[in-house]
Design a protein around this motif. Structure first.
Motif, PDB file in Angstrom:
ATOM      1  N   GLY A  57       0.782  -1.230   0.000  1.00 39.23           N
ATOM      2  CA  GLY A  57       0.000   0.000   0.000  1.00 39.23           C
ATOM      3  C   GLY A  57       0.817   1.285   0.000  1.00 39.23           C
ATOM      4  N   ALA A  58       2.076   1.229   0.414  1.00 37.96           N
ATOM      5  CA  ALA A  58       2.889   2.447   0.482  1.00 37.96           C
ATOM      6  C   ALA A  58       3.255   2.928  -0.911  1.00 37.96           C
ATOM      7  N   SER A  59       3.283   4.247  -1.085  1.00 31.94           N
ATOM      8  CA  SER A  59       3.719   4.834  -2.355  1.00 31.94           C
ATOM      9  C   SER A  59       5.241   4.918  -2.428  1.00 31.94           C
ATOM     10  N   ARG A  60       5.860   5.231  -1.294  1.00 28.86           N
ATOM     11  CA  ARG A  60       7.322   5.314  -1.195  1.00 28.86           C
ATOM     12  C   ARG A  60       7.741   5.000   0.234  1.00 28.86           C
ATOM     13  N   VAL A  61       9.011   4.655   0.401  1.00 32.96           N
ATOM     14  CA  VAL A  61       9.596   4.458   1.732  1.00 32.96           C
ATOM     15  C   VAL A  61      10.731   5.460   1.885  1.00 32.96           C
ATOM     16  N   LEU A  62      10.572   6.355   2.850  1.00 27.02           N
ATOM     17  CA  LEU A  62      11.567   7.387   3.098  1.00 27.02           C
ATOM     18  C   LEU A  62      12.333   7.079   4.376  1.00 27.02           C
ATOM     19  N   ALA A  63      13.626   7.311   4.349  1.00 33.16           N
ATOM     20  CA  ALA A  63      14.477   7.132   5.532  1.00 33.16           C
ATOM     21  C   ALA A  63      14.916   8.501   6.023  1.00 33.16           C
ATOM     22  N   ARG A  64      14.582   8.840   7.288  1.00 33.64           N
ATOM     23  CA  ARG A  64      15.009  10.103   7.885  1.00 33.64           C
ATOM     24  C   ARG A  64      16.426   9.895   8.415  1.00 33.64           C
ATOM     25  N   ILE A  65      17.420  10.399   7.696  1.00 37.58           N
ATOM     26  CA  ILE A  65      18.806  10.035   7.998  1.00 37.58           C
ATOM     27  C   ILE A  65      19.516  11.003   8.939  1.00 37.58           C
ATOM     28  N   ALA A 154      11.798   4.448  -8.173  1.00 38.52           N
ATOM     29  CA  ALA A 154      10.518   4.501  -8.879  1.00 38.52           C
ATOM     30  C   ALA A 154       9.391   4.277  -7.870  1.00 38.52           C
ATOM     31  N   PRO A 155       8.237   4.943  -8.025  1.00 38.66           N
ATOM     32  CA  PRO A 155       7.128   4.757  -7.080  1.00 38.66           C
ATOM     33  C   PRO A 155       6.775   3.284  -6.923  1.00 38.66           C
ATOM     34  N   LEU A 156       6.346   2.902  -5.727  1.00 38.97           N
ATOM     35  CA  LEU A 156       6.130   1.484  -5.420  1.00 38.97           C
ATOM     36  C   LEU A 156       4.941   0.868  -6.155  1.00 38.97           C
ATOM     37  N   HIS A 157       4.062   1.695  -6.747  1.00 38.16           N
ATOM     38  CA  HIS A 157       2.982   1.090  -7.524  1.00 38.16           C
ATOM     39  C   HIS A 157       3.514   0.462  -8.811  1.00 38.16           C
ATOM     40  N   GLN A 158       4.722   0.795  -9.183  1.00 43.69           N
ATOM     41  CA  GLN A 158       5.326   0.217 -10.380  1.00 43.69           C
ATOM     42  C   GLN A 158       5.929  -1.141 -10.036  1.00 43.69           C
ATOM     43  N   THR A 173      -1.024   0.604  -5.529  1.00 44.62           N
ATOM     44  CA  THR A 173      -0.948   0.888  -4.095  1.00 44.62           C
ATOM     45  C   THR A 173      -2.293   1.372  -3.555  1.00 44.62           C
ATOM     46  N   MET A 174      -2.961   2.232  -4.314  1.00 52.01           N
ATOM     47  CA  MET A 174      -4.271   2.722  -3.890  1.00 52.01           C
ATOM     48  C   MET A 174      -5.298   1.595  -3.931  1.00 52.01           C
ATOM     49  N   ALA A 175      -5.233   0.758  -4.963  1.00 49.71           N
ATOM     50  CA  ALA A 175      -6.167  -0.363  -5.068  1.00 49.71           C
ATOM     51  C   ALA A 175      -6.069  -1.275  -3.850  1.00 49.71           C
ATOM     52  N   VAL A 176      -4.854  -1.540  -3.404  1.00 49.17           N
ATOM     53  CA  VAL A 176      -4.648  -2.400  -2.231  1.00 49.17           C
ATOM     54  C   VAL A 176      -5.295  -1.809  -0.989  1.00 49.17           C
TER      55      VAL A 176
END
Length: 370
Positions: A57-65, A154-158, A173-176
């Motif tokens: 379901g996530a669009s992206r995963v960001l790491a706060r470094i 690339a966005p995770l929906h790909q 991702t939205m469909a999920v």
């Protein structure tokens, strides 16, 4: 030395955060919390890899470094040069930098980004390019500079499977997350009477099979200094798919969409449990077997054609479902409340609007139909 945890942020469209939180906690990130635009939890780099691999379901995963305070550009430059870029970035991997400034003494986005670019290039040697797949984001809010890396690329929906795309497509991702909002957990049949490119059905089938959503693609984190290719391959190999009993059934009146959706399903490895055939809504009948979920994303009139001719389509859909689908639940996506009500289905009050391709959609759901 044990790696110190840092914040990991999974993004989604506002309005879908509760369903992404549910999925994230099911993946074992039990301390995750929902916030505007996504879900946050503390973790380490292997958690980043696992979130990218498994989060449907996530669009992206960001790491706060990391972060530090800076009140002017000279201070930003000095502190950026002391930041441990070499612990995170590789000197031979291009980077692009994006900056936003809000309520801070440093207010010029581009000037702030240039200071970070220069610090990375001159202290680490990494090339700075506008089209680099590795993206570093800096947010200066109330004089606090926070750095985040887009670890997905690339966005995770790909996912790497949907080569055929129908009109007005919905991202995977939205469909999920809409499936989850309907109460779908992977254990019941799913039917889509206007399936287009088959996104709802393919995602539902992959959930039932236990496939990792990112199994066929690469990620930006593979270019980071922290990446361990052997540990990553071990993580990828740990997936153990299921063999579900239920079927996933789709129809569309467009023969091209039927062909394309079946090809998408085959590429995703779920063709054995999916049946997609040519049929108009007016011929919709209950399939054999136990009840499940009917989910549909019909035309809204806002993007394809005009709204007026759609009243008959929605009325016909509602009539077929009321007469033939006792025990089934229904989830319907639309921008138009009056079109949803035209079905005559006993919808529960929908949740907040969700941004979808410049529109605001709502999910209308029912309990099991009488």
């Amino acid at each position: 030395m044990t790696e110190a945890p840092f914040e990991i942020f999974l993004s989604t469209a506002p309005g879908l955060e509760p369903y992404l939180l549910e999925e994230t906690q099911e993946l074992g990130f039990h301390e995750a919390k929902a916030m505007t635009g996504g879900v946050s939890f503390m973790g380490t780099w292997p958690d980043v890899w696992r979130a990218n691999l498994w989060s449907r379901g996530a669009s992206r995963v960001l790491a706060r470094i990391g972060s530090f305070r800076a009140f002017h550009l000279a201070q930003l430059d000095k502190r950026a040069r002391k930041f441990p870029w070499g612990d995170i970035l590789r000197p031979n991997v291009p980077v692009r930098v994006e900056a936003t400034c809000k309520k801070s003494k440093i207010y010029h986005d581009r000037a702030a980004a240039q200071r970070i670019e220069r610090a990375i290039h001159e202290t680490l040697g990494a090339p700075i390019t506008k089209d680099a797949s590795l993206r570093l984001m800096m947010r200066i809010d109330d004089d606090l500079c926070t750095f985040s890396l887009d670890t997905s690329g690339a966005p995770l929906h790909q996912r790497g499977f949907k080569q055929f795309v129908a009109k007005a497509p919905m991202r995977e991702t939205m469909a999920v997350l809409l499936l989850r909002a309907c109460g779908y957990t992977g254990t019941e049949p799913v039917l889509d009477p206007m399936c287009g490119s088959g996104t709802f059905l393919i995602e539902a089938a992959e959930m039932a099979k236990g496939f990792a959503s990112g199994r066929a693609r690469s990620f930006a984190f593979e270019d980071l200094a922290s990446f361990d290719s052997a540990a990553w391959e071990t993580l990828r190999a740990a997936a153990k798919p299921n063999d579900p009993d239920q079927k996933f059934i789709g129809f569309d009146r467009d023969t091209g969409a039927v062909k394309g959706a079946n090809e998408n399903a085959a590429r995703a490895g779920v063709a054995d449990v999916i049946s997609i055939t040519h049929q108009p809504v007016s011929n919709l009948n209950r399939p054999d077997g136990p009840p499940g979920l009917v989910i549909v994303n019909p035309p809204y009139g806002a993007r394809i054609g005009t709204k007026k001719p759609l009243y008959g389509l929605y009325a016909s859909l509602g009539e077929r479902l009321k007469n033939n689908f006792s025990g089934w639940r229904v989830g319907l996506v639309t921008t138009e409340a009056d079109l949803a009500k035209t079905t005559g289905l006993p919808f529960i009050q929908p949740g907040p609007p969700i941004a979808h391709g410049g529109l605001k959609i709502k999910l209308w759901t029912t309990t099991p139909l009488p």
